[in-house]
Write an enzyme that holds these catalytic residues in place. Sequence first.
Site, PDB file in Angstrom:
ATOM      1  N   PRO A 128       6.576   0.184   5.761  1.00 37.85           N
ATOM      2  CA  PRO A 128       7.136   1.691   5.511  1.00 37.85           C
ATOM      3  C   PRO A 128       7.022   2.121   4.164  1.00 37.85           C
ATOM      4  O   PRO A 128       7.098   3.170   3.766  1.00 37.85           O
ATOM      5  CB  PRO A 128       8.628   1.662   6.273  1.00 37.85           C
ATOM      6  CG  PRO A 128       8.381   0.502   7.216  1.00 37.85           C
ATOM      7  CD  PRO A 128       7.290  -0.427   6.666  1.00 37.85           C
ATOM      8  N   GLY A 131       2.112   1.267   1.237  1.00 36.01           N
ATOM      9  CA  GLY A 131       0.787   1.569   2.000  1.00 36.01           C
ATOM     10  C   GLY A 131      -0.264   1.178   0.818  1.00 36.01           C
ATOM     11  O   GLY A 131      -0.731   0.181   0.965  1.00 36.01           O
ATOM     12  N   GLU A 363      -7.481   1.855   5.889  1.00 34.44           N
ATOM     13  CA  GLU A 363      -8.334   1.069   5.327  1.00 34.44           C
ATOM     14  C   GLU A 363      -8.665   1.292   3.768  1.00 34.44           C
ATOM     15  O   GLU A 363      -9.575   0.742   3.216  1.00 34.44           O
ATOM     16  CB  GLU A 363      -9.892   0.960   5.968  1.00 34.44           C
ATOM     17  CG  GLU A 363      -9.879   0.949   7.347  1.00 34.44           C
ATOM     18  CD  GLU A 363      -9.671  -0.366   8.106  1.00 34.44           C
ATOM     19  OE1 GLU A 363      -8.682  -1.189   7.505  1.00 34.44           O
ATOM     20  OE2 GLU A 363     -10.059  -0.724   8.920  1.00 34.44           O
ATOM     21  N   ARG A 375     -12.573   1.334 -11.843  1.00 35.20           N
ATOM     22  CA  ARG A 375     -12.359  -0.149 -12.484  1.00 35.20           C
ATOM     23  C   ARG A 375     -13.179  -0.892 -12.615  1.00 35.20           C
ATOM     24  O   ARG A 375     -13.321  -1.581 -13.818  1.00 35.20           O
ATOM     25  CB  ARG A 375     -10.967  -0.719 -11.597  1.00 35.20           C
ATOM     26  CG  ARG A 375     -10.432  -1.845 -12.363  1.00 35.20           C
ATOM     27  CD  ARG A 375      -8.921  -2.401 -11.681  1.00 35.20           C
ATOM     28  NE  ARG A 375      -9.412  -2.774 -10.358  1.00 35.20           N
ATOM     29  CZ  ARG A 375      -8.995  -2.284  -9.151  1.00 35.20           C
ATOM     30  NH1 ARG A 375      -7.982  -1.536  -9.037  1.00 35.20           N
ATOM     31  NH2 ARG A 375      -9.367  -2.750  -7.914  1.00 35.20           N
TER      32      ARG A 375
END
Length: 380
Positions: A128, A131, A363, A375
């Site tokens: 929760p 993410g 995903e 990056r």
Amino acid sequence: MSQFDLTDDQREIQELARRFTADRITPFAGEWDEKHIFPRETIKAAAELGFGAIYVSEESGGIALGRLEAALIMEAMAYGCPSTSAFISIHNMAAWMIDRFGSEAVKAKYLPQLVGMDWIASYCLTEPGSGSDAAALKTRAVRDGDHYVVTGTKQFISGAGENELYLVMVRTGEEGPRGISCLAIERDTPGVSFGANEKKLGWHSQPTRQVILEEVRVPVENRIGGEGEGFRIAMMGLDGGRLNIGACSLGGAQRCLDEAIGYTRDRKAFGQAVSDFQNTQFMLADMATELEAARALLYLAAAKVTANSPDKTRFAAMAKRLATDTGSSVVDRALQLHGGYGYLQDYPIERFWRDLRVHSILEGTNQIMRMIVGRELTRQ
């Protein structure tokens, strides 16, 4: 894969998946969506073709194919139902993690049931409060003799409550990614419970719930990999998962492109077929071109993941981002070409529009995909 083309074996696999989809998925997907039916029998039938253990080793009972072959299968099944195809993809990711990183005891305990999808596995990373920042997870596992005692909550878990096995990322050590381990937890273990089935925009053919863990005792032998290796294992699983969810977008978008071509040929306006207007032809040309470009990148990325290339994670992120954004864009234009009818549930377009929308979130969000690519490009 031969350069720029599929091999004969890959085409046979693709055709097998397409026939299965035409027979067992496409005729029923609309009802599954409308009535929120979880098609367990159809999923089991897919496993009989080997689609429950696509890249599980032959020694463990799988069919040991590469990531490109897996993408071909997911793309083909998503032509009928992206939700069901994606669900099977998640199970494959979990089964591969056990086969690749699990001990002999864990593999012997679970893979015989997972290969045929008598048992189905869920992947449990998101919480929760975490993410995209997955390494900040709070679910904790405390060692107590030959068990871990696990407490925490996982969010947005596909198959939760229905599936029999859960690969859960837990914190066994320090903060950050190095303190995360992976445990296999069975559904009926005392202390495991589930939240209410989420009311979602799409993906109606599969249940999504919280997985709630309250002082759940899990044998140490159920750990996948070593302590502190869970985050690395989870990310390696996501390389393949991102390819598959991109493939699901390609399959769904191809279906909607085909539907749009058929509809505009039949629909008449101003005394001619809508497909005869140059504006329509330009829209369809752009949709087809963008879809082929995304497909080419995804197939390349799949070959890199299979080969364990150093740049596999970057290419998987690039392919997932492009395929899912393109897929949603193609479906949106297909809906526009249907006019008001595209907005009705009598036509399949709106279902695909809803199902594909989540692909740019799960995903790893497409914003995170850009971060991964950027990056790596700027790393000294």
